[in-house]
Scaffold this active site. Structure first.
Site, short mmCIF file in Angstrom:
data_model
loop_
_atom_site.label_atom_id
_atom_site.label_comp_id
_atom_site.label_asym_id
_atom_site.label_seq_id
_atom_site.Cartn_x
_atom_site.Cartn_y
_atom_site.Cartn_z
N ASP A 1 0.66 -1.30 0.01
CA ASP A 1 0.01 0.26 0.06
C ASP A 1 0.99 1.33 -0.10
OD1 ASP A 1 -2.31 1.45 0.38
OD2 ASP A 1 -3.08 0.50 2.07
N ASP B 1 -10.65 1.80 -3.66
CA ASP B 1 -11.22 1.59 -2.31
C ASP B 1 -12.54 1.28 -2.29
OD1 ASP B 1 -9.16 1.34 -0.69
OD2 ASP B 1 -8.87 3.19 0.00
C1 DGJ Z 1 -5.92 1.92 1.98
C2 DGJ Z 1 -6.21 0.65 1.02
O1 DGJ Z 1 -6.58 0.96 -0.20
C3 DGJ Z 1 -7.25 -0.34 1.92
O2 DGJ Z 1 -7.55 -1.40 1.02
C4 DGJ Z 1 -6.63 -0.70 3.12
O3 DGJ Z 1 -5.36 -1.48 2.80
C5 DGJ Z 1 -6.05 0.68 3.99
N1 DGJ Z 1 -5.36 1.46 3.24
C6 DGJ Z 1 -5.21 0.25 5.26
O4 DGJ Z 1 -4.67 1.47 5.98
#
Ligand code: DGJ
Length: 742
Positions: free
Chosen positions: A471, A541
């Site tokens: 990430d 997301d």
């Molecule tokens: C952003 C990501 O896109 C999510 O899927 C998740 O992993 C969060 N960060 C965790 O902090």
């Protein structure tokens, strides 16, 4: 596939069955672009497509000559592809042809991701050496033509062959002058949770550009630009796609000149970039991919998909079935312990999930997003038996185990920050701007990359880990390289991305069996650069099925289904509050790398049964859904945007899977036909619907045997029964499987 060179006319002709790319060396030594389009006969001269009387800009400023590598200061007042400041401070550059060579295959670009070939006969590469004597600037212009795709790769290497330092101010990976401006610009634009929606605008005079100055390609714009004719459709007409294999600050620009010609430039954003070249030093640009299609946007996407899936993505997972995963993020956020995770995994295993992914919150003392990034050791309060203990329990259930990391970041509340406050990006004497309570590590510094490689290698060898989600949750502010001299600060952003690539390269080499998925707050760095290391990316997301239709539709312009992570989540959806049927969420996520993102222990018995059926269906169709040819049929841009339809077709056309989605229900609808593409017109297909057992008007109208020609010319029939429709509600979806018989 050939690269022809004619001594007499001094023309280069790069040609395969689908396209020709032609340019020539002018008397003055610069390179004049002549043609990009469907394949033309090899042999004849195409010099008549050029500017006959051209002798340099001195006699006619603003001449609309098409150039392969336009430079500044000599009468071409359009934007230059290469601007180099000499020791005298001048940026005038007159690059002249010196020599060329033609090689089989395709060379790698040191330090940068790029497309590749497995056999030398898959591509040919033309390398042209150009020189500007007064400044000592030397350029190698590389153009690769692929044998089986209407695609070219372009990159530039700048070398200082002089005695004093040079400073590169602009270096575009590709610049292409097209002879008219009758184009519509198609682009992928958006924001967090609504990434890569398609926007279209007719070209107008002057410059129209998209860029990122964030230190990452970003949620806002994809590093690409597409031109289509006003009449181009998904299935017909011209489309030219430009896509940059890069994850940092980029510029994608179309400039319409006063004579109505169009220049497209694609490369590192000059706004946040300079690079000093000492005598003898070289700078390699990222590569740009140019795809020419005369079979519409669909033909363009098809070429990008094949190239990016099979000759950009690499590693042991490239061609393997990607596992159906469950990720605990939306299920638990930071609030979990070993038993809660194992409980989720246990249910998931029962319904057929193959991989359990532990997301954020397993390390340091991270109970929320205010701390611990950089402290890559397990939090024993939550996981007393460590990652190893948890992973073994997960494995014991028969699942693979995967882990979330965010290597590039550091929390001010972390042990790492206490030990190395200077490792965080920032300008000495200025406050650092935090975002999500975190700062960015300066990956332009090799010792920081070394540290991360060691720390993460320890984590990845501490347990049986089969998958990593990498990430990256904030963009860069106060850009400054604390180890760079003042006159090299313009190198910061590119050095940062080179550091990211180096860390990816080392980790993927050290752990070749781990499947990497890239992520940046969803799709904030979903780009071809990272696809070279991580064959799949978290698309967004936003897991809402309706929003996902637009996101996945847009993303598919350039990226294959095998690269798009797509999960079913709980309702009400956490990003939109929308409540969609479970089957619709699955039918949308099927067209991607399928998974779940929720707390499975909350499923009712009925939901468990439905999910088991979804997973069984996806696994049975996985080959087509992950590696088939993706065809867009009806999209959010079409009509009133209420209907979306797309399909994936197996390479041998023996099987296809079609998804049809109706967003809002309307009473008493009329019939509608959805014509399919990509099937074998001579074959007969058995049409079945998913979910199985659905006995509604749509299923009844389509189930049975249908000729490929009928499905192409007439299509599937959305003929709804008005009484049934009144019970269907919003967000309806149906999936069809077409199997060739005989
Ligand atoms: C952003 C990501 O896109 C999510 O899927 C998740 O992993 C969060 N960060 C965790 O902090």
């Amino acid at each position: 596939m050939t690269i022809g060179w004619d001594e007499q006319t001094r023309e280069f002709h790069l040609r395969n069955e689908r396209l020709s790319y032609i340019f020539r060396v002018l008397a003055g030594g610069s390179l004049e672009h002549l043609y990009l389009g469907p394949a033309l006969a090899a042999g004849p001269s195409y010099g008549h497509l050029g500017r006959r009387e051209f002798g340099g800009f001195a006699n006619r400023l603003d001449d609309p000559i098409a150039l392969e590598l336009p430079t500044a200061g000599r009468g071409d007042f359009r934007m230059a592809a290469l601007v180099v400041e000499g020791t005298d401070g001048s940026t005038v550059l007159d690059l002249r042809y010196v020599s060329h060579r033609i090689e089989r295959g395709k060379p790698a670009i040191p330090g940068l991701p790029a497309t590749y070939v497995e056999m030398d006969d898959e591509a040919d590469t033309l390398e042209i050496l150009l020189r500007d004597e007064p400044s000592g600037t030397e350029v190698r212009l590389l153009t690769t033509i692929f044998r089986d795709m209407p695609a070219l790769a372009r990159s530039v290497v700048v070398r200082n062959a002089g005695a004093g330092p040079l400073r590169i101010r602009t270096v575009m990976s590709a610049s292409l002058d097209l002879p008219d401006d009758d184009w519509t610009l198609v682009h992928l634009s958006g924001a967090w949770a609504r990434e890569r929606h398609i926007v279209r605008q007719p070209l107008g005079p002057g410059r129209q550009s998209f860029s990122s100055g964030r230190g990452a390609s970003g949620h806002e714009h994809d590093p690409s630009l597409i031109l289509v004719r006003p009449t181009t459709t998904e299935a017909s007409g011209e489309a030219v796609g430009f896509s940059l294999v890069y994850s940092g600050d980029f510029l994608a620009e179309a400039e319409v000149h006063l004579y109505g010609t169009t220049r497209v430039r694609l490369g590192i954003d000059p706004e946040t970039f300079t690079w000093t070249l000492d005598p003898g030093a070289e700078f390699a640009s990222p590569e740009a991919i140019v795809v020419y299609s005369d079979t519409g946007l669909g033909g363009m996407s098809d070429a990008f998909h094949r190239l990016y899936r099979s000759r950009l993505a690499r590693g042991s997972w490239r061609d393997r079935d990607r596992p159906v995963l469950i990720n605990n993020w939306e299920g638990t956020y930071f609030d979990f312990d070993e038993d809660r995770l194992v409980a989720i995994a246990t249910v998931a295993r029962e319904v057929g999930v193959e991989l359990f992914v532990l997301d954020d919150g397993w390390f340091g003392a991270r109970d929320d997003d205010t701390s611990s990034l950089g402290d890559w050791w397990v939090d024993r309060r939550k996981l007393p038996a460590g990652l190893d203990g948890l992973a073994h329990r997960i494995e014991g259930l028969g699942l693979l185990f995967g882990l979330w990391i965010e290597p590039e970041m550091i929390s001010p509340r972390s042990r790492l920050f206490a030990e190395h406050p200077d490792w965080a990006v920032g300008v000495p004497g200025r406050e650092r701007t935090e975002s999500r309570q975190q700062l960015v590590l300066d990956l332009g510094r090799p010792e920081i990359v070394d540290h991360l490689f060691e720390a993460l290698s320890q984590v990845l060898s501490s347990a049986p880990i089969s998958y990593v989600k990498w990430d990256m949750n904030r963009n860069i502010t106060e850009p400054y390289g604390s180890t760079l001299p003042a006159d090299r600060q313009g190198e910061f952003f590119h050095r940062y991305i080179l550091g990211v690539y180096e860390l990816y390269r080392r980790l993927t080499a050290a752990f070749p069996e781990i499947l990497f998925e890239s992520c940046a707050g969803g799709g904030g760095r979903f780009d071809p650069g990272l696809l070279a290391f991580a064959p799949q990316a978290w698309t967004s997301d936003d897991t809402d099925a309706v929003e996902r239709l637009s996101i996945q539709w847009g993303t598919s312009l350039l990226y294959p289904l095998s690269s798009m992570g797509a999960h079913v989540s709980a309702v009400p959806n956490h990003q939109t509050g929308r409540i969609t049927p479970l089957a619709t969420r699955a039918a949308t996520a099927f067209f991607g790398v399928f998974g779940y993102e929720l707390d499975a222990t909350r499923w009712t018995a009925e939901e468990r049964a439905a999910v088991a059926d979804q997973i069984a269906f996806y696994r049975a169709q996985r080959e087509v859904l992950q590696r088939g040819r993706f065809v867009r049929l009806v999209g959010p841009e079409d009509g009133d945007g209420n209907l979306v339809a797309w399909m994936a077709v197996a390479a041998d056309r023996r099987r296809a899977v079609v998804g049809i989605y109706r967003i809002l229900n309307r009473p008493n609808p009329g019939p509608r036909r959805i014509r399919l593409r990509g099937l074998d017109p001579a074959a007969t297909y058995r049409v079945s619907t998913w979910p199985a057992g659905d006995d509604d008007a749509v299923s009844r109208a389509n189930q049975g045997l249908r000729g490929g020609d009928v499905l192409r010319r007439v299509g599937l029939v959305l003929d709804a029964d008005r009484h049934e429709v009144s019970a269907e509600g919003d967000f309806w979806a149906r999936v069809f499987v077409l199997d060739a018989t005989g």
